[in-house]
Design an enzyme around this catalytic site. Structure first.
Site, short mmCIF file in Angstrom:
data_model
loop_
_atom_site.label_atom_id
_atom_site.label_comp_id
_atom_site.label_asym_id
_atom_site.label_seq_id
_atom_site.Cartn_x
_atom_site.Cartn_y
_atom_site.Cartn_z
N CYS A 2 -29.32 53.02 37.45
CA CYS A 2 -29.29 53.79 38.22
C CYS A 2 -27.88 54.18 38.90
CB CYS A 2 -30.04 52.91 39.63
SG CYS A 2 -31.63 52.56 39.22
N GLY A 28 -29.88 58.31 36.32
CA GLY A 28 -31.25 58.15 36.54
C GLY A 28 -31.86 59.41 36.95
N ASN A 102 -28.23 49.20 41.98
CA ASN A 102 -28.13 49.38 40.45
C ASN A 102 -28.05 48.12 39.92
OD1 ASN A 102 -25.48 50.53 38.49
ND2 ASN A 102 -27.60 50.44 37.96
N GLY A 103 -28.82 47.99 38.77
CA GLY A 103 -28.95 46.55 38.17
C GLY A 103 -30.14 45.86 38.31
N TYR A 244 -21.80 54.05 26.50
CA TYR A 244 -22.81 55.03 26.74
C TYR A 244 -23.11 55.59 27.88
CZ TYR A 244 -27.69 56.90 26.92
OH TYR A 244 -28.62 57.61 27.24
P1 AMP Z 1 -32.77 55.82 18.72
O1 AMP Z 1 -32.54 56.53 17.31
O2 AMP Z 1 -34.30 56.16 19.01
O3 AMP Z 1 -32.55 54.65 18.58
O4 AMP Z 1 -32.08 56.66 19.88
C1 AMP Z 1 -30.63 56.56 19.63
C2 AMP Z 1 -30.08 57.28 20.95
O5 AMP Z 1 -30.30 56.79 22.13
C3 AMP Z 1 -28.48 57.33 20.86
O6 AMP Z 1 -28.17 58.59 20.91
C4 AMP Z 1 -28.14 56.98 22.15
O7 AMP Z 1 -27.15 57.60 22.82
C5 AMP Z 1 -29.33 56.66 23.10
N1 AMP Z 1 -29.50 55.68 23.93
C6 AMP Z 1 -28.87 54.53 23.72
N2 AMP Z 1 -29.31 53.38 24.56
C7 AMP Z 1 -30.06 54.18 25.43
C8 AMP Z 1 -30.39 53.74 26.45
N3 AMP Z 1 -30.32 52.59 27.16
N4 AMP Z 1 -31.05 54.76 27.30
C9 AMP Z 1 -31.25 56.12 26.92
N5 AMP Z 1 -30.88 56.46 25.79
C10 AMP Z 1 -30.19 55.45 24.74
#
Ligand code: AMP
Length: 462
Positions: A2, A28, A102-103, A244
């Site tokens: 968030c 978010g 957030n958290g 990320y």
């Molecule tokens: P997947 O191949 O389905 O595991 O998706 C990988 C993608 O999910 C990568 O491009 C990451 O940047 C993204 N990603 C990693 N962690 C998260 C997260 N917590 N929420 C949303 N996207 C994520």
């Protein structure tokens, strides 16, 4: 996952909060809200949807007051439901209060069981409400005293902003899992601002003063700024913010996210080189690390996938059916760049592997001769309990599969990850700069018992 924002002592508090939330939108996209305080009264606008869709000029005008807090939400605890939209508000014997968080609190379910046994009625199923319920039970005469008393009982990750009695309060958990930064407007230095990331300051022309310290409660009112300490604990800033989650134009934890991501790519190129003709990122999450990889490996950087920016993050859609469809909606390969090439594809992480598999197939479909996937963080093997939304352990592909097995599943020629030591090098980890990397190692900084009851959703508002 968030974003929070707060501002004190400004006639345009609601408008500046609205702008700040735009800059935090990546944190978010499910719902957004702003609450202002005009002395005695709080004014709230909260809805499901993106910031641009939630607020109109008329609504912003009706948000009166010189103090405001705002929130953009992606649910980690509590469903994606209207009743959980933040800032949460409540009225109790001391007046009205609004809180944005957030958290993720790891003992919220247990505390809620105790509070309900004592007669409390909850109006949301968000973990954040526990803090308000505890404050209502506290006999401390001051607002900060009540908040400190409540925070002494919760465990987990919280970066929060609160307004009541015309004060703006910011607080950060003793480990400092999630970011929270204090700044002031350049044009009116008596106006303090608080935000999850510095990119929100850039937009409203605020300058950074410093991080809200882990374990600090900051109160901002007409008398200025006062700081109080909760308990001490080892620092554990979330390394995944750097990998990320945060925007690359933010400075978090006193470090440029962009610079650290470039370093992750450079170290990855050294640790896991590949014979290739081009390096391409998975946009946007892999772009900065891919630049670092291309630089480190001295291989040309190209954009082999073009992203449609008008579609939200695909992973972030709670429903599987939409997520699968979403990959094609979001990314389009460029055959002119990929055809006949040996391609290194850089992304920041693999979670379930579902999206990555579609991307690899898409790149092959566009004519790439070889596809080597390089990931700028270690394998994600455990879920996060401190505010990043990750699936359960069994759904994490790296929890049960080696990089070679993952390469076969993704139909890639090779898959390699940044090592834990390589990540530590890139983010300059050291004795005074320790991180939480529980998702990569399984070492959780806060031990906790799984909740005693699994709460059923008992009220759905349509
Ligand atoms: P997947 O191949 O389905 O595991 O998706 C990988 C993608 O999910 C990568 O491009 C990451 O940047 C993204 N990603 C990693 N962690 C998260 C997260 N917590 N929420 C949303 N996207 C994520």
């Amino acid at each position: 996952m968030c974003g929070v924002f707060g501002i004190s002592n400004h006639p345009e508090a609601a408008n500046l909060t609205y702008l700040g939330l735009h800059a935090l939108q990546h944190r978010g996209q499910e719902s957004a809200g702003v609450v202002t305080s005009d002395g005695g009264t709080l004014h709230a606008v909260r809805k499901m949807g993106l910031v641009a869709d939630v607020f109109s000029a008329d609504l912003l005008r009706s948000l009166r007051g010189r103090v405001a807090i705002g929130h953009v939400r992606y649910s980690t605890a509590g469903g994606s439901l209207p009743k959980n939209i933040q800032p949460l508000t409540a009225e109790y014997r001391h007046g009205a209060v609004a809180l944005a968080h957030n958290g993720n609190l790891v003992n919220a379910e247990n505390l809620r069981d105790e509070l309900e046994a004592d007669g409390a009625i909850f109006s949301s199923n968000s973990d954040t409400e526990v803090i308000l319920q505890l404050m209502a039970r506290c006999s401390e005469p001051s607002l900060v005293g009540r908040l400190a008393w409540a925070l002494a009982q919760v465990q987990g990750a919280y970066s929060l902003v609160l307004t009541a009695e015309d004060k703006l309060i910011a607080a950060r958990d003793p480990h400092g899992f999630r970011p929270l930064i204090l700044g002031r407007l350049r044009q009116s230095p008596e106006t303090y601002v608080i935000a999850s990331e510095t990119c929100a300051f850039d937009l409203i022309e605020a300058e950074v003063i410093r991080d809200v310290e882990p374990g600090e409660i900051l109160t901002i009112d007409e008398q200025g700024l006062h700081s109080e300490r909760l308990r001490e604990a080892p620092r554990r800033f979330c390394v995944f913010e750097h990998v990320y989650f945060a925007r690359p134009d933010s400075v978090l934890d006193s470090q440029s996210v962009y610079e650290l991501r470039v370093r992750m790519g450079e170290v990855l190129a050294r640790e896991a080189p590949a014979d290739a003709d081009i390096v391409i990122p998975v946009p946007d999450s892999g772009v900065v690390a891919a630049l670092g990889f291309a630089r480190g490996a001295q291989i040309p950087f190209e954009m082999g996938l073009i992203r449609n920016h008008y579609v939200g993050r695909t992973f972030i859609e709670p429903k599987d059916s939409i997520r699968h469809f979403g990959v094609k909606l979001k990314l389009n390969p460029l055959p002119g760049i990929l055809e006949g090439k040996r391609v290194v594809v850089v992304d920041d992480s693999i979670v379930r592997g579902t999206t990555s598999r579609k991307i690899v197939k898409m790149i092959r479909g566009a004519g790439a001769r070889e596809v080597h996937l390089r990931i700028s963080s270690p394998p994600v093997i455990r879920p996060c309990f401190y505010g990043i939304d990750t699936p359960t352990r069994s759904e994490l592909i790296a929890n049960s599969h080696s990089p070679d097995e993952i390469a076969r599943y993704l139909t890639a020629d090779s898959v390699a990850y940044l090592s834990p030591a390589g990540l530590a090098e890139a983010v300059r980890e050291g004795p005074t700069r320790a991180f939480c990397h529980a998702c990569f190692t399984g070492e959780y900084p806060i031990a906790f018992n799984p909740p005693t009851s699994r709460r059923q959703l008992r009220l759905v508002e349509l």
